[in-house]
Structure formats: structure tokens, C-alpha cells
Design an enzyme around this catalytic site. Structure first.
Site, PDB file in Angstrom:
ATOM      1  N   LYS A 182       0.867  -1.188   0.000  1.00  0.00           N
ATOM      2  CA  LYS A 182       0.000   0.000   0.000  1.00  0.00           C
ATOM      3  C   LYS A 182       0.903   1.237   0.000  1.00  0.00           C
ATOM      4  O   LYS A 182       1.509   1.565   1.017  1.00  0.00           O
ATOM      5  CB  LYS A 182      -0.902   0.035   1.240  1.00  0.00           C
ATOM      6  CG  LYS A 182      -1.944   1.164   1.141  1.00  0.00           C
ATOM      7  CD  LYS A 182      -2.367   1.741   2.450  1.00  0.00           C
ATOM      8  CE  LYS A 182      -1.506   2.864   2.926  1.00  0.00           C
ATOM      9  NZ  LYS A 182      -1.526   4.095   2.114  1.00  0.00           N
ATOM     10  N   PRO A 183       0.957   1.937  -1.135  1.00  0.00           N
ATOM     11  CA  PRO A 183       1.734   3.188  -1.137  1.00  0.00           C
ATOM     12  C   PRO A 183       0.899   4.313  -0.525  1.00  0.00           C
ATOM     13  O   PRO A 183      -0.299   4.143  -0.311  1.00  0.00           O
ATOM     14  CB  PRO A 183       1.961   3.444  -2.632  1.00  0.00           C
ATOM     15  CG  PRO A 183       0.783   2.820  -3.307  1.00  0.00           C
ATOM     16  CD  PRO A 183       0.344   1.654  -2.437  1.00  0.00           C
ATOM     17  N   GLU A 258      10.757   1.438   9.582  1.00  0.00           N
ATOM     18  CA  GLU A 258      11.687   2.532   9.238  1.00  0.00           C
ATOM     19  C   GLU A 258      10.925   3.806   9.568  1.00  0.00           C
ATOM     20  O   GLU A 258      10.033   4.214   8.816  1.00  0.00           O
ATOM     21  CB  GLU A 258      12.051   2.479   7.753  1.00  0.00           C
ATOM     22  CG  GLU A 258      12.899   1.283   7.353  1.00  0.00           C
ATOM     23  CD  GLU A 258      14.344   1.396   7.819  1.00  0.00           C
ATOM     24  OE1 GLU A 258      14.749   2.465   8.298  1.00  0.00           O
ATOM     25  OE2 GLU A 258      15.060   0.383   7.729  1.00  0.00           O
ATOM     26  N   LEU A 259      11.267   4.438  10.681  1.00  0.00           N
ATOM     27  CA  LEU A 259      10.413   5.501  11.215  1.00  0.00           C
ATOM     28  C   LEU A 259      11.108   6.864  11.161  1.00  0.00           C
ATOM     29  O   LEU A 259      12.134   7.028  10.525  1.00  0.00           O
ATOM     30  CB  LEU A 259       9.994   5.133  12.640  1.00  0.00           C
ATOM     31  CG  LEU A 259       9.353   3.743  12.758  1.00  0.00           C
ATOM     32  CD1 LEU A 259       9.007   3.433  14.205  1.00  0.00           C
ATOM     33  CD2 LEU A 259       8.128   3.606  11.874  1.00  0.00           C
ATOM     34  N   CYS A 292      13.657  11.542   6.006  1.00  0.00           N
ATOM     35  CA  CYS A 292      13.790  11.082   7.396  1.00  0.00           C
ATOM     36  C   CYS A 292      15.212  11.282   7.915  1.00  0.00           C
ATOM     37  O   CYS A 292      15.431  11.302   9.114  1.00  0.00           O
ATOM     38  CB  CYS A 292      13.393   9.625   7.491  1.00  0.00           C
ATOM     39  SG  CYS A 292      14.309   8.607   6.346  1.00  0.00           S
ATOM     40  N   GLU A 389      10.501  16.386  14.201  1.00  0.00           N
ATOM     41  CA  GLU A 389      10.913  16.524  12.805  1.00  0.00           C
ATOM     42  C   GLU A 389      10.168  17.716  12.207  1.00  0.00           C
ATOM     43  O   GLU A 389       8.933  17.729  12.232  1.00  0.00           O
ATOM     44  CB  GLU A 389      10.449  15.298  12.023  1.00  0.00           C
ATOM     45  CG  GLU A 389      11.399  14.161  11.932  1.00  0.00           C
ATOM     46  CD  GLU A 389      10.805  13.040  11.069  1.00  0.00           C
ATOM     47  OE1 GLU A 389       9.650  12.653  11.289  1.00  0.00           O
ATOM     48  OE2 GLU A 389      11.520  12.560  10.185  1.00  0.00           O
TER      49      GLU A 389
HETATM   50  P1  NAP Z   1       2.759   8.459   7.802  1.00  0.00           P
HETATM   51  O1  NAP Z   1       1.668   9.435   7.968  1.00  0.00           O
HETATM   52  O2  NAP Z   1       3.081   7.576   8.936  1.00  0.00           O
HETATM   53  O3  NAP Z   1       2.372   7.606   6.533  1.00  0.00           O
HETATM   54  C1  NAP Z   1       3.197   6.556   6.068  1.00  0.00           C
HETATM   55  C2  NAP Z   1       2.325   5.512   5.417  1.00  0.00           C
HETATM   56  O4  NAP Z   1       1.436   4.991   6.398  1.00  0.00           O
HETATM   57  C3  NAP Z   1       1.440   6.072   4.289  1.00  0.00           C
HETATM   58  O5  NAP Z   1       1.297   5.093   3.288  1.00  0.00           O
HETATM   59  C4  NAP Z   1       0.133   6.292   4.995  1.00  0.00           C
HETATM   60  O6  NAP Z   1      -0.962   6.232   4.121  1.00  0.00           O
HETATM   61  C5  NAP Z   1       0.112   5.107   5.935  1.00  0.00           C
HETATM   62  N1  NAP Z   1      -0.777   5.258   7.088  1.00  0.00           N
HETATM   63  C6  NAP Z   1      -1.038   6.373   7.796  1.00  0.00           C
HETATM   64  N2  NAP Z   1      -1.937   6.092   8.778  1.00  0.00           N
HETATM   65  C7  NAP Z   1      -2.235   4.769   8.670  1.00  0.00           C
HETATM   66  C8  NAP Z   1      -3.101   3.893   9.358  1.00  0.00           C
HETATM   67  N3  NAP Z   1      -3.849   4.305  10.393  1.00  0.00           N
HETATM   68  N4  NAP Z   1      -3.169   2.619   8.963  1.00  0.00           N
HETATM   69  C9  NAP Z   1      -2.426   2.172   7.928  1.00  0.00           C
HETATM   70  N5  NAP Z   1      -1.590   2.966   7.221  1.00  0.00           N
HETATM   71  C10 NAP Z   1      -1.483   4.242   7.598  1.00  0.00           C
HETATM   72  O7  NAP Z   1       4.110   9.140   7.384  1.00  0.00           O
HETATM   73  P2  NAP Z   1       4.337  10.141   6.194  1.00  0.00           P
HETATM   74  O8  NAP Z   1       3.942  11.496   6.638  1.00  0.00           O
HETATM   75  O9  NAP Z   1       3.743   9.609   4.933  1.00  0.00           O
HETATM   76  O10 NAP Z   1       5.906  10.024   5.977  1.00  0.00           O
HETATM   77  C11 NAP Z   1       6.804  10.834   6.641  1.00  0.00           C
HETATM   78  C12 NAP Z   1       7.420  10.079   7.810  1.00  0.00           C
HETATM   79  O11 NAP Z   1       8.080   8.936   7.315  1.00  0.00           O
HETATM   80  C13 NAP Z   1       8.461  10.891   8.507  1.00  0.00           C
HETATM   81  O12 NAP Z   1       8.349  10.715   9.886  1.00  0.00           O
HETATM   82  C14 NAP Z   1       9.755  10.300   8.002  1.00  0.00           C
HETATM   83  O13 NAP Z   1      10.831  10.487   8.879  1.00  0.00           O
HETATM   84  C15 NAP Z   1       9.385   8.876   7.862  1.00  0.00           C
HETATM   85  N6  NAP Z   1      10.276   8.192   6.926  1.00  0.00           N
HETATM   86  C16 NAP Z   1      11.160   7.285   7.438  1.00  0.00           C
HETATM   87  C17 NAP Z   1      12.046   6.646   6.581  1.00  0.00           C
HETATM   88  C18 NAP Z   1      13.041   5.659   7.117  1.00  0.00           C
HETATM   89  O14 NAP Z   1      13.613   4.944   6.325  1.00  0.00           O
HETATM   90  N7  NAP Z   1      13.286   5.591   8.410  1.00  0.00           N
HETATM   91  C19 NAP Z   1      12.027   6.922   5.220  1.00  0.00           C
HETATM   92  C20 NAP Z   1      11.114   7.850   4.737  1.00  0.00           C
HETATM   93  C21 NAP Z   1      10.240   8.467   5.621  1.00  0.00           C
HETATM   94  P3  NAP Z   1      -1.587   7.549   3.445  1.00  0.00           P
HETATM   95  O15 NAP Z   1      -0.437   8.433   3.081  1.00  0.00           O
HETATM   96  O16 NAP Z   1      -2.310   7.004   2.296  1.00  0.00           O
HETATM   97  O17 NAP Z   1      -2.453   8.160   4.487  1.00  0.00           O
END
Ligand code: NAP
Length: 494
Positions: A182-183, A258-259, A292, A389
Site C-alpha cells: 500500500k503506497p 523505518e520511522l 527522514c 521533525e
Molecule cells: P505516515 O503518515 O506515517 O504515513 C506513512 C504511510 O502509512 C502512508 O502510506 C500512509 O498512508 C500510511 N498510514 C497512515 N496512517 C495509517 C493507518 N492508520 N493505517 C495504515 N496505514 C497508515 O508518514 P508520512 O507522513 O507519509 O511520511 C513521513 C514520515 O516517514 C516521517 O516521519 C519520516 O521520517 C518517515 N520516513 C522514514 C524513513 C526511514 O527509512 N526511516 C524513510 C522515509 C520516511 P496515506 O499516506 O495514504 O495516508
């Protein structure tokens, strides 16, 4: 073509999910918005729990056949897919920029980075070695086999819409797992274009790789709770990752997370300042501050504080900001209004604590979610900017006096993903690296990501590693074969 996308192969921009090798339409749709213009690129189908379950069923059916074939056949499939990605790199990059906003030059870089994981793990497919251990009794032989964990459920974020996918699907498919992905619904077109090319490769059978686009919650519930999914791999925010990881325990899945990070970027008095400024630009402003591993707080020793701040502000004020599809840009928009508001909140909070802007410090007028690249000085160590962040183009500079103080500040908080330090003293480079409680440390560099090195965090930044040989481990189980030998009929031979 909308938003100047101008694709050589317009069919790569498709809103249909891929389930069991078939392109799936949905009753409902989700609009995908270009963050540089605020205008709609198109609609993608909004799959629900039922579609996610169909995808899991397909991945389960495909598993026995895929895991049984020779690694070199899976290798050929991944390499063919990679070739197609590279052959269509310009179209993929344009789609990525349109929905994510990063400048085209960065999008092109991400497509090549994404392809590199398929190449790396195609090679590693042949190296999922087990062990043979000397028996613990004379009539015992111990063999440790490595086996694919099974069906993988994966969820990826919007900030790297291509690379975060191949970093998971590469190792999964290489070792014989199947996957339901799921992207992010903010950037689904890149994922679906990658899926089209996987199908086009004609070497990845139906059901082996499924992409289900839709509202996060129902699809996430299936991927974290369906007992047929044996591993869950997530990249995204710490809050969501913790919640989904906990759900996986109801069926005791293998979990990789990976958070989020909160990277400290430490500049010591003895640093090469030119190198440190360029490293700060690379680390802080890549993807408009939305990675991240972006430097989140810049800790600068008092002896070079002013010189570093001035030099950085000068460079930052030269960055070209705009729609990545229209000319050579260094900075794109933030992903959406909510992200823009968060950056504004962090800057207001820092100002309230005594900080001031040497450049930037405000949103940009006009269409899209643009924020001026910013350098703030005199940021207090307890400002929001240092605790969360920011995920935006804001470099906040905190002053420190001693090495011990810098290490203390850097280790504050619960994140432990990336960190950076600049010094010309080799002893200090080792001493500080060893003291930093982070999964990755960049010494005299602001760029640390490559497919050949293990990427991941400690503390609340995650579990597991992606890329490198370690990236295979999360998709493999151990199986012990303890072989009991019959007594030697001729007595002890030899
Ligand atoms: P996010 O809100 O946690 O979303 C990530 C993924 O999770 C998206 O596909 C999102 O779907 C999904 N998601 C959100 N709520 C969900 C739920 N209740 N149930 C199932 N899936 C759910 O994070 P983001 O804002 O997209 O990404 C930014 C974060 O990612 C930052 O904190 C960054 O540091 C972190 N990150 C970490 C790494 C690493 O390798 N450590 C790499 C890249 C990014 P939708 O978008 O469709 O809502």
C-alpha cells in the site's frame, strides 16, 4: 497532459491498482494533487479492505511457485524490471515530481536510486546462505536453512514514492516472498507506474507483487492482522509505525519499521567550514527538507558559529524555489497545506524563544505549498524545531561550547536514525561517532544513503535494516535441521 507532465508513455499514468496480475477499478476514487500548483493530476481508484484481502489471497496462492523457483530466475526477473525502470526513467521522474513536488533532478536521482535496490537484491538473491554447525553430539548434524518468511504486507510513505518501494520489494522478491504493497495515497501514481513495468517484465507472475491504493486504515488493518501475511514492513512516521507494529503482534508477524528521525548535524570548531556548509545544504534541503535523514537541528560550536551561519545563509538564499516540472529548481513545494502549517508553527515557536531568520522565515505567496528556504540563528535547544521533525526547508542553528555538550544535545529525545558531524580531528570523529545513539552517522558528509550500506535506526526510529546484505535478513526465517545419524554399523570408521 495535465500540469505539463508530457510523458513519452502516457499509459504509465494510471489509477488502477494491481491485484493478482489484473488492473482493478474501484467504485470510489481519490484525487491526486500536484503540491506545486494545488491542481488535480487525476483520480486513482480507492480500494478497500475487500481488495486488500483479495490481494493477500493472490499473494498466498503465488507464494509456493515463486519460492520454489531457482534464485537465478528471480534474479532475472528483478533485473528485467530494473531495465524497464531505467528505460522509462524520465517518465517515472516526471510522474514523481508532479505528485510529490521534488525538483526533477532529484526525482531522476530517486528513480536511479530505486532501480539500484533491484540490482543489488537481484545479485543478493543467490547469496541467502545458511550455516552448517558442528553437531553437539557425535550422531548429530546441524544445518541452518534460510527460507522466505512468506507473504509480506508493506506500507510506504510519500516522500520517496519509488525508492521506499523497491527497498522492500527488491529483497522480498529476491528471496522468494510475495508482497502486497500500500503506497501513500498522496503519491500513488509512481507506485502504480512501477507496477505496470513489473507486469511488462513478463517475468514476475500474477500475485507475486500486488499494489493496493486506497484509504490507509482499512487496507492497513488487513496487512497487519490477516494471518496469511507473515511479515509487515513499514516506512513512515513513528506514531503510525508504533500503532501498526503493535497490531501485528495479534498474529506474531515479523515486523520491520523505518520511522522518523530528528537528525543532529554537529559542526565543531575544527571543521572544514566550506565542506560543512555544503553538507548542510545536501542534508537539510534535499527534498525540501522532507527526508527522514534530513538534518533537523544544526549544533554549531561557538568559535565558528557566526561564520558558518553567514556562509550557510548566503548559500541558502541562492536556492531556486518553484515547480520542479518548470525549469531547474533546487527546492520544491511541501507536500500539502498541513506540512506548510507545521513548518510555520515551528518557525513561530523558535522566534518566540529568541531565534531570528538570516534568510527566509515565511511561506511564499501564490499557488502551491511553498516555504522560503530558511536559516534561523539563536535557536533554543528546547524549541519545537529541535524536538520534532520539522520536515521542511528550515535550518535552525543551536550554539554549543564543548564536545560533551554537543553529544548531550544530540542524544536528547527518542529518535535514533541519522546524525552528522564535521571535524578534522580523527580521534574526535571516532569518539563522537561512538557516543551518538543513532543507527547512522555521517562524518564530514551530509549524504549517507546507498543501496550497498545498511539503512535504519535505533531507539524509536525503527527495527531492522534496509539495503545492503543485512536487507535480506528481514525477509528470511531460519530453519534448523537437526539430523540424527544411525549408529555406524562398522564401528568408528577411519
Ligand atoms: P505516515 O503518515 O506515517 O504515513 C506513512 C504511510 O502509512 C502512508 O502510506 C500512509 O498512508 C500510511 N498510514 C497512515 N496512517 C495509517 C493507518 N492508520 N493505517 C495504515 N496505514 C497508515 O508518514 P508520512 O507522513 O507519509 O511520511 C513521513 C514520515 O516517514 C516521517 O516521519 C519520516 O521520517 C518517515 N520516513 C522514514 C524513513 C526511514 O527509512 N526511516 C524513510 C522515509 C520516511 P496515506 O499516506 O495514504 O495516508
Amino acid at each position: 497532459m495535465l500540469d505539463g507532465l508530457d510523458l513519452a508513455r502516457p499509459e504509465l499514468l494510471s489509477g488502477q491498482s494491481l491485484i493478482d496480475g489484473a488492473w482493478t477499478d474501484c467504485e470510489r476514487v481519490i484525487p491526486v494533487i500536484n503540491p506545486a500548483t494545488g491542481r488535480k493530476i487525476g483520480d486513482v481508484g480507492d480500494c478497500g479492505a475487500h481488495d486488500a484481502e483479495r490481494a493477500v489471497a493472490a499473494a498466498s496462492r503465488a507464494l509456493p511457485g515463486w519460492r520454489a523457483i531457482a534464485p537465478r530466475t528471480r534474479q532475472a526477473a528483478l533485473l528485467r524490471w530494473r531495465e524497464l525502470i531505467l528505460a522509462n526513467a524520465e517518465d517515472l521522474a516526471r510522474i514523481l515530481t508532479a505528485e510529490q513536488g521534488k525538483p526533477l533532478v532529484e526525482a531522476r536521482g530517486e528513480i536511479h536510486y530505486a532501480a539500484s535496490f533491484l540490482e543489488w537484491f537481484a545479485e543478493e538473491a543467490k547469496r541467502a546462505y545458511g550455516d552448517i554447525i558442528p553437531g553437539h553430539q557425535p550422531d548429530k548434524r546441524l544445518l541452518v536453512l534460510r527460507e522466505p518468511v512468506g507473504v509480506v504486507g508493506a506500507i510506504t510513505p510519500w516522500n520517496f514514492p519509488a525508492a521506499m518501494i523497491t527497498r522492500k520489494v527488491g529483497p522480498a522478491l529476491a528471496v522468494g516472498c510475495t508482497m502486497v504493497l500500500k503506497p501513500s495515497e498522496l503519491t500513488p501514481y509512481t507506485a502504480l507506474a512501477l507496477a505496470r513495468l513489473a507486469v511488462e517484465s513478463a517475468l514476475i507472475p500474477p500475485g507475486v507483487f500486488n499494489v493496493v491504493v486506497g484509504e490507509a486504515e482499512p487496507i492497513g488493518a488487513v496487512l497487519t492482522q490477516d494471518p496469511r501475511v507473515r511479515k509487515f514492513s513499514f516506512t513512515g512516521s513513528t506514531a503510525v509505525g508504533k500503532m501498526l507494529g503493535a497490531r501485528c503482534m495479534s498474529t506474531v508477524k515479523r515486523v520491520s519499521l523505518e520511522l522518523g528521525g530528528n537528525a543532529p548535524f554537529i559542526v565543531f570548531d575544527d571543521a572544514d567550514l566550506g565542506q560543512a556548509v555544503e553538507g548542510a545544504i545536501a542534508s537539510k534541503f534535499r527534498n525540501t527538507g522532507q527526508t527522514c535523514v534530513c538534518a533537523n537541528r544544526l549544533l554549531v560550536q561557538s568559535g565558528v558559529y557566526s561564520a558558518f551561519a553567514e556562509h550557510l545563509a548566503e548559500r541558502v538564499s541562492e536556492l531556486a524555489v518553484g515547480d520542479g516540472l518548470k525549469g531547474q529548481m533546487d527546492q520544491g513545494p511541501l507536500i500539502n497545506e498541513a506540512a506548510l502549517r507545521k513548518v510555520e508553527r515551528h518557525v513561530e515557536d523558535a522566534r518566540a524563544g529568541g531565534a531570528s531568520a538570516l534568510t527566509g522565515g515565511h511561506a511564499l505567496p501564490g499557488e502551491g505549498c511553498f516555504y522560503a528556504p530558511t536559516v534561523l540563528v539563536d535557536v533554543a535547544p528546547d524549541a519545537l524545531l529541535c524536538r520534532e521533525e520539522t520536515f521542511g526547508p528550515v535550518a535552525g542553528l543551536v550554539r554549543f561550547e564543548t564536545e560533551a555538550e554537543a553529544i548531550g544535545l544530540a542524544n536528547e529525545g527518542t529518535a535514533g536514525l541519522a546524525s552528522y558531524l564535521y571535524t578534522r580531528d580523527l580521534d574526535r570523529a571516532f569518539r563522537v561517532t561512538e557516543a551518538l545513539r543513532y543507527g547512522m552517522v555521517g562524518v564530514n558528509t551530509g549524504l549517507i544513503s546507498t543501496e550497498v550500506a545498511p539503512f535504519g535506526g535505533v531507539r524509536e526510529s525503527g527495527l531492522g535494516r534496509e539495503g545492503a546484505r543485512q536487507g535480506l535478513d528481514d525477509y528470511l526465517d531460519y530453519k534448523l535441521m537437526c539430523l540424527g545419524l544411525a549408529p555406524d554399523p562398522g564401528g568408528r570408521s577411519g
